[in-house]
Scaffold this active site. Sequence first.
Site, PDB file in Angstrom:
ATOM      1  N   CYS A  46       0.784  -1.190  -0.055  1.00 44.95           N
ATOM      2  CA  CYS A  46      -0.041  -0.077  -0.045  1.00 44.95           C
ATOM      3  C   CYS A  46       0.713   1.160   0.106  1.00 44.95           C
ATOM      4  O   CYS A  46       0.402   2.285  -0.221  1.00 44.95           O
ATOM      5  CB  CYS A  46      -0.933  -0.001   1.200  1.00 44.95           C
ATOM      6  SG  CYS A  46      -0.095   0.022   2.733  1.00 44.95           S
ATOM      7  N   ASP A  82       2.221   2.688   2.680  1.00 41.72           N
ATOM      8  CA  ASP A  82       2.278   3.322   3.888  1.00 41.72           C
ATOM      9  C   ASP A  82       3.576   3.323   4.591  1.00 41.72           C
ATOM     10  O   ASP A  82       4.291   1.904   4.567  1.00 41.72           O
ATOM     11  CB  ASP A  82       0.990   2.833   4.835  1.00 41.72           C
ATOM     12  CG  ASP A  82      -0.272   3.172   4.121  1.00 41.72           C
ATOM     13  OD1 ASP A  82      -0.242   3.906   3.063  1.00 41.72           O
ATOM     14  OD2 ASP A  82      -1.350   2.559   4.697  1.00 41.72           O
ATOM     15  N   CYS A  96      -2.945   4.780   6.209  1.00 43.66           N
ATOM     16  CA  CYS A  96      -4.322   4.768   6.310  1.00 43.66           C
ATOM     17  C   CYS A  96      -4.852   5.043   7.905  1.00 43.66           C
ATOM     18  O   CYS A  96      -4.050   4.926   8.563  1.00 43.66           O
ATOM     19  CB  CYS A  96      -4.661   3.639   5.805  1.00 43.66           C
ATOM     20  SG  CYS A  96      -4.508   1.972   6.867  1.00 43.66           S
ATOM     21  N   CYS A 109      -2.562  -3.728   8.408  1.00 47.58           N
ATOM     22  CA  CYS A 109      -2.197  -2.401   8.961  1.00 47.58           C
ATOM     23  C   CYS A 109      -1.394  -2.444  10.291  1.00 47.58           C
ATOM     24  O   CYS A 109      -0.657  -1.619  10.762  1.00 47.58           O
ATOM     25  CB  CYS A 109      -3.234  -1.350   8.896  1.00 47.58           C
ATOM     26  SG  CYS A 109      -4.104  -1.431   7.327  1.00 47.58           S
TER      27      CYS A 109
HETATM   28 FE1  FES Z   1      -1.449   0.642   4.345  1.00 42.00          FE
HETATM   29 FE2  FES Z   1      -3.282   0.373   5.852  1.00 42.00          FE
HETATM   30  S1  FES Z   1      -3.709   0.378   3.946  1.00 42.00           S
HETATM   31  S2  FES Z   1      -1.190   0.402   6.415  1.00 42.00           S
END
Ligand code: FES
Length: 149
Positions: free
Chosen positions: A36, A38, A61, A105
């Site tokens: 993702c 992140d 997120c 996450c």
């Molecule tokens: Fe990337 Fe939650 S979607 S950490």
Amino acid sequence: MAMEYSDKVMEHFAHPHNVGVIEDADGVGEVGNAKCGDIMKMYLKIRDGVIEDVKFQTFGCASAIATSSMATDLIKGKPVEDALKLTNQAVVEALDGLPAVKVHCSVLAEQAIKAALADYYKRQGIENEELNARLAQEADHDHGVDEEE
Ligand code: FES
């Protein structure tokens, strides 16, 4: 697909605890999720084996922010050994659950704390082989397409 977040997740997302930077941190860990994109950065201030202060920055997120907030609450004031044992499942439980597709996450929060602890040990000149092995294993695992268990 509608996603149900618990009140606690919403609360920690809207008003996260322990956000920020510790300039003179004793351990800093940064991890990311390749899927993702992140990123989470964790700062630890440790005195006499106790986590005196912890701060985080999460570029991610809502679940990543809520789990960082809860994870830092759970380790603040605790001995380093307790922080080492913190699992993403414990963080999810403390948040009254996460939607299944968002559980990965919470893994980021666990890994960020472990990475910061590994950095702390390194700075102390202590080799924590078990922790290093676990981090290497998790990094390999993250490289995969799907980290859902
Ligand atoms: Fe990337 Fe939650 S979607 S950490």
